[in-house]
Design an enzyme around this catalytic site. Structure first.
Site, PDB file in Angstrom:
ATOM      1  N   LYS A  82       0.862  -1.189   0.000  1.00  0.00           N
ATOM      2  CA  LYS A  82       0.000   0.000   0.000  1.00  0.00           C
ATOM      3  C   LYS A  82       0.895   1.234   0.000  1.00  0.00           C
ATOM      4  O   LYS A  82       1.902   1.280   0.721  1.00  0.00           O
ATOM      5  CB  LYS A  82      -0.890  -0.025   1.245  1.00  0.00           C
ATOM      6  CG  LYS A  82      -1.910   1.102   1.309  1.00  0.00           C
ATOM      7  CD  LYS A  82      -2.837   0.932   2.526  1.00  0.00           C
ATOM      8  CE  LYS A  82      -3.920   1.995   2.553  1.00  0.00           C
ATOM      9  NZ  LYS A  82      -4.837   1.826   3.714  1.00  0.00           N
ATOM     10  N   SER A 137      -9.775   1.775   2.673  1.00  0.00           N
ATOM     11  CA  SER A 137      -8.897   2.538   1.826  1.00  0.00           C
ATOM     12  C   SER A 137      -7.822   1.708   1.132  1.00  0.00           C
ATOM     13  O   SER A 137      -7.169   2.199   0.204  1.00  0.00           O
ATOM     14  CB  SER A 137      -8.216   3.629   2.660  1.00  0.00           C
ATOM     15  OG  SER A 137      -7.386   3.043   3.637  1.00  0.00           O
ATOM     16  N   SER A 142     -10.049  -0.586   6.913  1.00  0.00           N
ATOM     17  CA  SER A 142      -9.467  -0.497   5.571  1.00  0.00           C
ATOM     18  C   SER A 142      -8.710  -1.712   5.071  1.00  0.00           C
ATOM     19  O   SER A 142      -8.334  -1.757   3.907  1.00  0.00           O
ATOM     20  CB  SER A 142      -8.551   0.716   5.477  1.00  0.00           C
ATOM     21  OG  SER A 142      -9.327   1.863   5.282  1.00  0.00           O
TER      22      SER A 142
HETATM   23  N1  GLN Z   1     -13.445   4.054   6.164  1.00  0.00           N
HETATM   24  C1  GLN Z   1     -12.803   4.538   7.358  1.00  0.00           C
HETATM   25  C2  GLN Z   1     -12.434   5.993   7.205  1.00  0.00           C
HETATM   26  O1  GLN Z   1     -12.648   6.521   6.146  1.00  0.00           O
HETATM   27  C3  GLN Z   1     -11.610   3.698   7.694  1.00  0.00           C
HETATM   28  C4  GLN Z   1     -10.432   4.017   6.882  1.00  0.00           C
HETATM   29  C5  GLN Z   1      -9.236   3.204   7.275  1.00  0.00           C
HETATM   30  O2  GLN Z   1      -9.363   2.173   7.934  1.00  0.00           O
HETATM   31  N2  GLN Z   1      -8.072   3.693   6.892  1.00  0.00           N
HETATM   32  O3  GLN Z   1     -11.946   6.602   8.114  1.00  0.00           O
END
Ligand code: GLN
Length: 488
Positions: free
Chosen positions: A76, A151, A175
């Site tokens: 990532k 994400s 995410s």
């Molecule tokens: N969807 C969540 C957010 O937008 C989690 C994102 C994540 O785990 N990085 O904060």
């Protein structure tokens, strides 16, 4: 070769069936020809990948190969890679070339794994659909009109499309698990502190955790073996000794008590998705587990609590992007204030700005007690709900997401409905617990996941349960190639 798991590739390498260079070439060729459809990679450096693969082959010929030596892994683009651009999905860091490796990257390098490239992600890991990336949305390999989740959507899509055998992700509120579920792969968010955060660009420091994404629990265990462990350079990393995460995988499930929180099976869960999760639970029961209803009474508070705490931490973490130290700088600033405001105006996208505004508001003098402090108090209650459950069950299970992948654009103008996508995943981060998502079945040709949540440092238990499930079912073996044929 591209449809082999990490464990199968490792076996083929050990038996001399193919070389690391051949594996790297096969995956690079797939990325070249197929990734245009998915947009799952931001940066690929073929020369660097092939050079690392050659080194891995040399290491093997000297007899010093490790389990992951020569295995290509996509990272990532939130993990700093020395000499290779690390953008975090943002224009702000479009030109950022880190001078050092994140600990996670250094650990993979130390065992001879091969970096395959850097995967697309929501900007600064903020999102549940991978539509907030400066580099454009990632598309779901099962249906390219749908989101892959976010994400870590680039990592999930790359693994699902078999452009990479495995990938790293990070999970602040879901995410790793949510894109794993929507792309039909297995992903593990470890206990907070199990994997070093050094060099992992910070979103919300008390919630962020890196972890593996792959096509099976066994592969995740192999990756976690390389990733986990104390890092003296990360003061929040745990000194608890690591286990061999592959060692417990064959433990039978007889006597295992699985708690099903009634709040996770009520309104909001799409019926067919709920049925797939139920089928997976029936399978676990057939394997010897006992299912018990439990309650997490503060569940309805997790979304508001997370969406105060995460933006608050993000607003402080992102203050470092000021046009002075690294990344984007606006042209010809007239004074310091102009430099800050124009750099940040130009460098950040809408979702990131929204979070900075919410977070700054929640932390400001007049509102701190009403929002941030209150959220921290509720966070404690959410954690205590889990602790109480773990007095009577060994792990908790439920859906990972309310339904399968939604259409690109469907929720992008409605942040609240996007935030509700995280309803089953956020509490785990607030409580610092480990949790895994694995494929539970298909809904209209699209994968959905079952989530397993364990007590702190119970990664081995989660991986064991998932591995046993995967020994007796083949949902994790379904690929987009085998169903909708999205990959041509
Ligand atoms: N969807 C969540 C957010 O937008 C989690 C994102 C994540 O785990 N990085 O904060």
């Amino acid at each position: 070769m591209h449809d082999l798991t990490v464990a199968e590739l490792a076996q083929g390498l050990a038996s001399g069936q193919f070389s690391s260079v051949e594996i790297a070439q096969a995956f690079l060729a797939r990325i070249n020809t197929l990734d245009e459809q998915f947009n799952s990679f931001i940066t690929v450096d073929e020369d660097a990948t092939l050079a690392a693969a050659r080194l891995a082959d040399e290491r093997r010929s000297k007899g010093t190969a490790d389990a992951l030596t020569g295995i290509p892994i996509a990272h990532k683009d939130i993990f700093c890679t020395e000499g290779m651009r690390t953008s975090c999905g943002s224009k702000m860091l479009d030109n950022f070339i880190p001078p050092y490796d994140a600990t996670v990257i250094a650990r993979f390098n130390a065992v001879g794994a091969v970096t395959l490239g850097k995967t697309n992600m929501d900007e600064f890991a903020m999102g549940s659909s991978n539509e907030s990336s400066y580099y454009g949305a990632v598309r779901n390999p099962w249906d390219v009109t749908r989101v892959p989740g976010g994400s870590s959507g680039g990592s999930a899509a790359a693994v699902a499309a078999m452009l990479a055998p495995a990938a790293t992700g990070t999970d602040t509120g879901g995410s790793i698990r949510q894109p794993a579920a929507l792309c039909g792969i297995t992903g593990l968010k470890p206990t907070y502190g199990r994997v070093s955060r050094l060099g992992m660009i910070a979103f919300a420091s008390s919630l962020d955790q890196g972890g593996p994404m792959a096509r099976s629990a066994l592969d995740c265990a192999m990756l976690l073996n390389a990733m986990a462990g104390h890092d003296p350079k990360d003061s929040t990393s745990s000194a608890m000794p690591v286990e061999d995460y592959c060692a417990q995988l064959n433990t039978p499930l007889q006597g295992l008590r699985i708690g099903l929180p009634k709040e996770y099976f009520g309104d909001g869960l799409e019926a067919t998705t709920g049925q797939r999760v139920q089928n997976a639970l029936d399978e676990l029961q057939a394997l010897g587990a006992t299912l018990v209803e439990v309650s997490l009474p503060h569940s309805q508070l997790t979304v508001p609590t997370y969406y105060v705490i995460a933006p608050a931490e993000a607003s402080t973490n992102l203050s470092r992007f000021d046009g002075v130290r690294y990344g984007h700088r606006c042209a010809a600033p007239v004074d310091l204030h102009d430099l800050y405001t124009r750099t940040r105006e130009e460098g950040f996208g809408d979702e990131v700005k929204r979070r900075i505004l919410v977070g700054t508001y929640a932390l400001s003098a007049g509102y701190y007690d009403a929002y941030y402090k209150k959220a921290q108090q509720v966070r404690r209650l959410i954690k205590e709900d889990f602790m109480q459950c773990f007095d009577s069950v060994d792990l908790i299970a439920g859906p990972t997401t309310p339904g399968p992948a939604f259409a690109l654009g469907e929720k992008s103008n409605d942040p609240v409905s996007m935030y509700l996508e995280d309803v089953y995943t956020l509490a785990v981060n607030l409580a610092g617990l480990p949790a895994l998502s694995m494929p539970a079945g298909l809904v209209g040709g699209l994968p959905v996941g079952i989530q397993l949540i364990g007590p702190h440092f119970a990664e081995s238990r989660l991986l064991n349960v998932a591995h046993q499930f995967q020994q007796h079912t083949d949902w994790h073996r379904h690929t987009p190639e085998g169903t909708t044929g999205a990959i041509k």
